[in-house]
Motif scaffolding. Structure first.
Motif, PDB file in Angstrom:
ATOM      1  N   GLN A 201      -0.980  12.967   5.694  1.00 11.89           N
ATOM      2  CA  GLN A 201      -1.079  11.533   5.517  1.00 11.89           C
ATOM      3  C   GLN A 201      -2.448  10.977   6.244  1.00 11.89           C
ATOM      4  OE1 GLN A 201       1.026   9.735   3.530  1.00 11.89           O
ATOM      5  NE2 GLN A 201      -0.069   8.195   3.707  1.00 11.89           N
ATOM      6  N   ARG A 202      -2.477  11.300   7.466  1.00 12.55           N
ATOM      7  CA  ARG A 202      -3.717  11.041   8.185  1.00 12.55           C
ATOM      8  C   ARG A 202      -5.119  11.443   7.407  1.00 12.55           C
ATOM      9  NH1 ARG A 202      -7.253  13.208  11.753  1.00 12.55           N
ATOM     10  NH2 ARG A 202      -7.786  11.786  13.565  1.00 12.55           N
ATOM     11  N   SER A 203      -5.118  12.255   7.054  1.00 13.30           N
ATOM     12  CA  SER A 203      -6.426  12.818   6.198  1.00 13.30           C
ATOM     13  C   SER A 203      -6.523  12.027   4.998  1.00 13.30           C
ATOM     14  CB  SER A 203      -6.357  14.316   6.086  1.00 13.30           C
ATOM     15  OG  SER A 203      -6.115  15.068   7.078  1.00 13.30           O
ATOM     16  N   SER A 204      -5.395  12.059   4.297  1.00  8.30           N
ATOM     17  CA  SER A 204      -5.533  10.949   3.067  1.00  8.30           C
ATOM     18  C   SER A 204      -5.974   9.555   3.422  1.00  8.30           C
ATOM     19  CB  SER A 204      -4.117  11.213   2.209  1.00  8.30           C
ATOM     20  OG  SER A 204      -4.428  10.543   1.126  1.00  8.30           O
ATOM     21  N   ALA A 205      -5.335   9.179   4.533  1.00 10.82           N
ATOM     22  CA  ALA A 205      -5.390   7.880   4.888  1.00 10.82           C
ATOM     23  C   ALA A 205      -6.769   7.388   5.232  1.00 10.82           C
ATOM     24  CB  ALA A 205      -4.358   7.145   5.803  1.00 10.82           C
ATOM     25  N   LEU A 206      -7.253   8.299   6.177  1.00 12.05           N
ATOM     26  CA  LEU A 206      -8.947   8.238   6.552  1.00 12.05           C
ATOM     27  C   LEU A 206      -9.687   8.234   5.413  1.00 12.05           C
ATOM     28  CD1 LEU A 206      -8.937  10.583   9.559  1.00 12.05           C
ATOM     29  CD2 LEU A 206      -9.189   8.233   9.618  1.00 12.05           C
ATOM     30  N   ASP A 207      -9.571   9.039   4.285  1.00 11.42           N
ATOM     31  CA  ASP A 207     -10.168   9.064   3.212  1.00 11.42           C
ATOM     32  C   ASP A 207     -10.223   7.879   2.390  1.00 11.42           C
ATOM     33  OD1 ASP A 207     -12.178  10.578   1.081  1.00 11.42           O
ATOM     34  OD2 ASP A 207     -10.237  10.105  -0.121  1.00 11.42           O
ATOM     35  N   GLN A 208      -9.174   7.207   2.347  1.00 11.98           N
ATOM     36  CA  GLN A 208      -8.834   5.979   1.630  1.00 11.98           C
ATOM     37  C   GLN A 208      -9.687   4.735   2.574  1.00 11.98           C
ATOM     38  OE1 GLN A 208      -7.938   5.605  -1.424  1.00 11.98           O
ATOM     39  NE2 GLN A 208      -7.846   7.936  -1.510  1.00 11.98           N
ATOM     40  N   LEU A 209      -9.578   4.799   3.705  1.00 10.27           N
ATOM     41  CA  LEU A 209      -9.933   3.629   4.536  1.00 10.27           C
ATOM     42  C   LEU A 209     -11.539   3.535   4.339  1.00 10.27           C
ATOM     43  CD1 LEU A 209      -8.015   3.929   7.784  1.00 10.27           C
ATOM     44  CD2 LEU A 209      -7.845   2.355   6.054  1.00 10.27           C
ATOM     45  N   GLY A 210     -12.070   4.623   3.820  1.00 15.16           N
ATOM     46  CA  GLY A 210     -13.763   4.630   3.610  1.00 15.16           C
ATOM     47  C   GLY A 210     -14.264   4.027   2.298  1.00 15.16           C
ATOM     48  N   GLN A 211     -13.183   3.919   1.438  1.00 11.77           N
ATOM     49  CA  GLN A 211     -13.334   3.532   0.047  1.00 11.77           C
ATOM     50  C   GLN A 211     -13.876   2.035  -0.123  1.00 11.77           C
ATOM     51  OE1 GLN A 211     -13.208   5.917  -2.517  1.00 11.77           O
ATOM     52  NE2 GLN A 211     -12.880   7.614  -0.666  1.00 11.77           N
ATOM     53  N   LEU A 233      -1.504   2.437   0.928  1.00 12.13           N
ATOM     54  CA  LEU A 233      -0.276   3.191   1.102  1.00 12.13           C
ATOM     55  C   LEU A 233      -0.127   3.893  -0.254  1.00 12.13           C
ATOM     56  CD1 LEU A 233       2.168   4.134   2.630  1.00 12.13           C
ATOM     57  CD2 LEU A 233       3.594   2.317   1.647  1.00 12.13           C
ATOM     58  N   ARG A 234      -0.059   3.337  -1.473  1.00 15.26           N
ATOM     59  CA  ARG A 234       0.002   3.724  -2.792  1.00 15.26           C
ATOM     60  C   ARG A 234      -1.042   5.276  -3.099  1.00 15.26           C
ATOM     61  NH1 ARG A 234       0.318   1.186  -8.644  1.00 15.26           N
ATOM     62  NH2 ARG A 234       0.431   3.067 -10.045  1.00 15.26           N
ATOM     63  N   ASN A 235      -2.297   4.819  -2.501  1.00 15.04           N
ATOM     64  CA  ASN A 235      -3.346   5.985  -2.979  1.00 15.04           C
ATOM     65  C   ASN A 235      -3.231   6.977  -1.924  1.00 15.04           C
ATOM     66  OD1 ASN A 235      -4.634   4.640  -5.140  1.00 15.04           O
ATOM     67  ND2 ASN A 235      -5.294   2.851  -3.921  1.00 15.04           N
ATOM     68  N   ALA A 236      -2.823   6.555  -0.601  1.00 15.78           N
ATOM     69  CA  ALA A 236      -2.966   7.535   0.414  1.00 15.78           C
ATOM     70  C   ALA A 236      -1.586   8.569   0.291  1.00 15.78           C
ATOM     71  CB  ALA A 236      -2.747   6.839   1.915  1.00 15.78           C
ATOM     72  N   CYS A 237      -0.657   8.205  -0.267  1.00 13.93           N
ATOM     73  CA  CYS A 237       0.432   9.158  -0.684  1.00 13.93           C
ATOM     74  C   CYS A 237       0.315   9.971  -1.745  1.00 13.93           C
ATOM     75  CB  CYS A 237       1.785   8.055  -0.890  1.00 13.93           C
ATOM     76  SG  CYS A 237       2.339   7.255   0.780  1.00 13.93           S
ATOM     77  N   LEU A 238      -0.593   9.898  -2.594  1.00 17.21           N
ATOM     78  CA  LEU A 238      -0.753  10.719  -3.789  1.00 17.21           C
ATOM     79  C   LEU A 238      -0.756  12.239  -3.281  1.00 17.21           C
ATOM     80  CD1 LEU A 238      -3.222   8.815  -5.910  1.00 17.21           C
ATOM     81  CD2 LEU A 238      -0.655   9.014  -6.159  1.00 17.21           C
ATOM     82  N   PRO A 239      -1.721  12.675  -2.390  1.00 14.07           N
ATOM     83  CA  PRO A 239      -1.735  14.304  -1.801  1.00 14.07           C
ATOM     84  C   PRO A 239      -0.349  14.398  -1.315  1.00 14.07           C
ATOM     85  CG  PRO A 239      -3.620  12.947  -1.163  1.00 14.07           C
ATOM     86  CD  PRO A 239      -2.703  11.977  -1.497  1.00 14.07           C
ATOM     87  N   LEU A 240       0.352  13.607  -0.502  1.00 18.11           N
ATOM     88  CA  LEU A 240       1.673  13.844  -0.014  1.00 18.11           C
ATOM     89  C   LEU A 240       2.779  14.133  -1.090  1.00 18.11           C
ATOM     90  CD1 LEU A 240       2.927  14.089   2.646  1.00 18.11           C
ATOM     91  CD2 LEU A 240       3.564  11.952   2.560  1.00 18.11           C
ATOM     92  N   ILE A 241       2.704  13.397  -2.180  1.00 20.71           N
ATOM     93  CA  ILE A 241       3.674  13.762  -3.511  1.00 20.71           C
ATOM     94  C   ILE A 241       3.417  15.132  -3.816  1.00 20.71           C
ATOM     95  CG2 ILE A 241       4.368  13.186  -5.514  1.00 20.71           C
ATOM     96  CD1 ILE A 241       3.355  10.248  -5.125  1.00 20.71           C
ATOM     97  N   THR A 242       2.403  15.588  -4.085  1.00 19.97           N
ATOM     98  CA  THR A 242       2.034  16.921  -4.320  1.00 19.97           C
ATOM     99  C   THR A 242       2.446  17.984  -3.572  1.00 19.97           C
ATOM    100  OG1 THR A 242       0.064  16.352  -5.619  1.00 19.97           O
ATOM    101  CG2 THR A 242       0.367  18.568  -5.127  1.00 19.97           C
ATOM    102  N   LEU A 243       2.292  17.690  -2.006  1.00 23.21           N
ATOM    103  CA  LEU A 243       2.702  18.710  -1.070  1.00 23.21           C
ATOM    104  C   LEU A 243       4.034  18.606  -0.933  1.00 23.21           C
ATOM    105  CD1 LEU A 243       1.914  20.139   1.465  1.00 23.21           C
ATOM    106  CD2 LEU A 243       1.984  18.255   2.972  1.00 23.21           C
TER     107      LEU A 243
END
Length: 316
Positions: A201-211, A233-243
């Motif tokens: 979640q941290r890695s995904s949120a960091l990636d989205q914060l730079g968008q 929240l919605r975009n950052a949770c996408l990788p977590l859903i797969t995990l």
């Protein structure tokens, strides 16, 4: 979407067929004479041969597999000769308790990991972020059985807050009806998942914060809480859903350790007892359940990601 679902279901069925082939032949290599295991080592060769003949175990292994596959297609998982009980009945009696334990652990892990991961991303390289990251690595590297023993030593012996043994009730809702007795098993099951989920979640949120859409939202003067909840929240949770989908069978394995450690009557404890008894029909069914959960978890995760992110092409 309909064609995508049809193709994924077809692929999933082929994968499950392959899993059944591999598991069946591997167990056949381990035990090519079920009669010897059922009747014991002191049984006469004539009695063993008669048992194998009556149950079709004297036929070629390929014929035995297709016979077993035909049983599966008729929802027949075989019979436990050690317990003299239908395997499907044994699984149904224990599946509810294991499922609720897994669900409780998963929900607890997500409730803690999602906000923790976003907090770490928002406060990157702060003391909170560094401490949470270090704690995640330590918890991830700690075996579940060791973690459970530590929790028992602290919260059951040093501080007698929770009992060391899980509830022995046969109700699948015991997680909710007796939360005190189930607290340590649920926490043990959830902690390792928290360590994994929070870092993803941290890695995904960091990636989205730079968008760019985050920069635009901040440039418009939107409150930070609104940006995090509505946009990030919605975009950052996408990788977590797969995990989460890929970790469904891991929860089944985690149940085995947790149920054994806390003496909780579920599928994990049933598997361990069957392993000690060399009860191969139960072991085969349990392994197939793990394969079904793996395929189903990935399938559901793909559908959820596709529904949440319309940018995904479903025709690939």
């Amino acid at each position: 979407m309909t064609w995508y679902v049809v193709r994924r279901v077809a692929i999933s069925l082929l994968v499950l067929l392959g899993i059944s082939v591999v598991v069946f032949f591997l167990l056949h290599l381990v035990s090519d004479s079920p009669g010897r295991i059922v009747l014991g080592q002191r049984a006469s060769p004539e009695a063993v041969a008669d048992f194998n003949r009556q149950n079709g175990f004297d036929q070629p292994v390929v014929v035995q597999y297709f016979s077993y596959l035909n049983q599966l297609l008729h929802a027949d998982l075989g019979r436990s000769y050690k317990l003299n009980a239908d395997v499907g009945t044994l699984l149904r009696q224990n599946a509810g308790r294991s499922a609720m334990l897994s669900l409780a652990g998963l929900v607890l892990a997500l409730l803690v990991a999602v906000p923790l991961g976003i907090l770490q991303a928002v406060r990157r390289n702060s003391l909170v972020d560094r401490f949470a990251t270090a704690a995640s690595y330590v918890l991830y590297a700690t075996p579940s059985f060791l973690l459970g023993l530590i929790l028992i030593a602290i919260f059951s012996q040093a501080l007698p807050v929770f009992p060391a043994e899980a509830s022995q009730s046969h109700s699948p809702w015991v997680v909710f009806t007796d939360p005190r007795a189930m607290a340590l098993p649920v926490i043990t099951l959830a902690v390792t998942s928290i360590a994994i989920f929070s870092q993803y979640q941290r890695s995904s949120a960091l990636d989205q914060l730079g968008q760019d859409y985050i920069r635009v939202a901040r440039a418009k003067g939107l409150p930070e809480r609104l940006i995090l909840l509505r946009h990030l929240l919605r975009n950052a949770c996408l990788p977590l859903i797969t995990l989460v989908g890929t970790l469904v069978p891991t929860l089944l394995a985690g149940n085995l350790i947790v149920e054994t450690l806390f003496n909780y009557p579920g599928l994990g404890l049933l598997f361990l007892n069957s392993l000690q008894r060399e009860d191969y029909p139960v072991l085969l069914a349990y392994t197939l359940i793990g394969g079904v959960l793996t395929v189903a978890g990935n399938f559901v995760a793909d559908l959820l990601v596709a529904a949440a992110d319309r940018r995904i092409e479903l025709n690939t």
